[in-house]
Design an enzyme around this catalytic site. Sequence first.
Site, mmCIF file in Angstrom:
data_model
loop_
_atom_site.group_PDB
_atom_site.id
_atom_site.type_symbol
_atom_site.label_atom_id
_atom_site.label_comp_id
_atom_site.label_asym_id
_atom_site.label_seq_id
_atom_site.Cartn_x
_atom_site.Cartn_y
_atom_site.Cartn_z
ATOM 1 N N ASP A 1 52.345 75.417 67.039
ATOM 2 C CA ASP A 1 52.980 76.447 66.325
ATOM 3 C C ASP A 1 54.446 76.650 66.490
ATOM 4 O OD1 ASP A 1 50.604 76.819 65.257
ATOM 5 O OD2 ASP A 1 50.077 78.745 66.452
ATOM 6 N N SER B 1 50.752 90.181 72.448
ATOM 7 C CA SER B 1 50.820 90.490 73.850
ATOM 8 C C SER B 1 51.399 91.660 74.280
ATOM 9 C CB SER B 1 51.742 89.099 74.273
ATOM 10 O OG SER B 1 51.166 88.031 74.173
ATOM 11 N N ASP C 1 61.208 97.707 78.414
ATOM 12 C CA ASP C 1 61.641 96.474 78.540
ATOM 13 C C ASP C 1 62.294 95.791 77.309
ATOM 14 O OD1 ASP C 1 60.833 96.638 81.195
ATOM 15 O OD2 ASP C 1 59.350 95.235 81.045
ATOM 16 N N TYR D 1 54.077 87.326 70.178
ATOM 17 C CA TYR D 1 54.567 88.071 71.099
ATOM 18 C C TYR D 1 54.132 89.725 71.027
ATOM 19 C CZ TYR D 1 58.047 89.690 74.791
ATOM 20 O OH TYR D 1 58.559 90.121 75.914
ATOM 21 N N SER D 2 54.191 90.246 69.654
ATOM 22 C CA SER D 2 53.750 91.430 69.435
ATOM 23 C C SER D 2 52.258 91.652 69.785
ATOM 24 C CB SER D 2 53.956 91.661 68.065
ATOM 25 O OG SER D 2 53.366 92.973 67.644
ATOM 26 N N THR E 1 50.339 87.719 65.517
ATOM 27 C CA THR E 1 49.486 87.243 66.413
ATOM 28 C C THR E 1 50.258 86.514 67.623
ATOM 29 O OG1 THR E 1 49.404 85.248 65.066
ATOM 30 C CG2 THR E 1 47.512 86.976 65.032
#
Length: 296
Positions: A79, A199, A183, A196-197, A194
Amino acid sequence: MPSLSQNSSNSPIKTIGIFAKVQDPRCREVAGELLCWLRDRGFTPLLEERLSQYLGDDDGVRGDEIPAQADLVVVLGGDGTLISVARLVGESEVPILGINLGSLGFLTEIPVSGLYEALESCLFRACTISRRMMLNVSLVRGGTEIGSYLALNDAVINKGAPAKIITLDASVDGSFLATFKADGLIIASPTGSTGYSLSANGPIVAPNIDCLLITPICSHTLTNRPIVVSAETEISVVLQSQMENVMLTLDGQVGIPLQCGDEMRVSRAKYRTRLILSGDTDYFTVLRTKLKWGER
């Protein structure tokens, strides 16, 4: 590898760009086989220049020059490789055939075993294309735009110092939303939902829904939650912290250092990434499989 007798005269597609994760020997091996396959059938392959050097081919082309010349782009890797190519393709909107030689494969959903079958469908029959919304990201400093970028997944403001939080003022179409002490903050596309968001506990959004996601990273205020807004809006995020090592990161791949007072503006881009799908599985099958839903 199939021994297809048809040639480029039967196909509206004549020129095919080839990108690969050049550090991966398997990707280079598959790229070399694909190069021969295309040339044997009368197509014009355009090898990205770093890949051409690895393969000992003298006809490499700069990556940013390929989209303007190609009718189709093939990406061999994961990806991350596909996302980097999507930013290069940008306004040309050349269809991208992603072949998964990585570990996850949300976007590169076609396995390497299906490369030639998928390619034959694109060249000689028909294929399914998913048009993915992209982000236009502007960086404004002192009232002047100092950079404009495309992103497929997300634009993120985050910090390098793990012990400190940063303060960010966010607005939507000029209407103040919130001051985030966190952060960092993620502005994601549906495709990026699907990434970083996710996570950071952001929602999963189907890629055919145009919207923007605002997801705080480890917010210091427990009531701060991810929010989804219309793709018709523009999101503004202003850095209020005097701190070193704060970065604007695009798709987790391009980083720009920020200063206190810098403003990030994010809106829907005019261009879309056109991903070629296998046609064998739908989005929810991919989602369920990759996230291992229903497994213990």
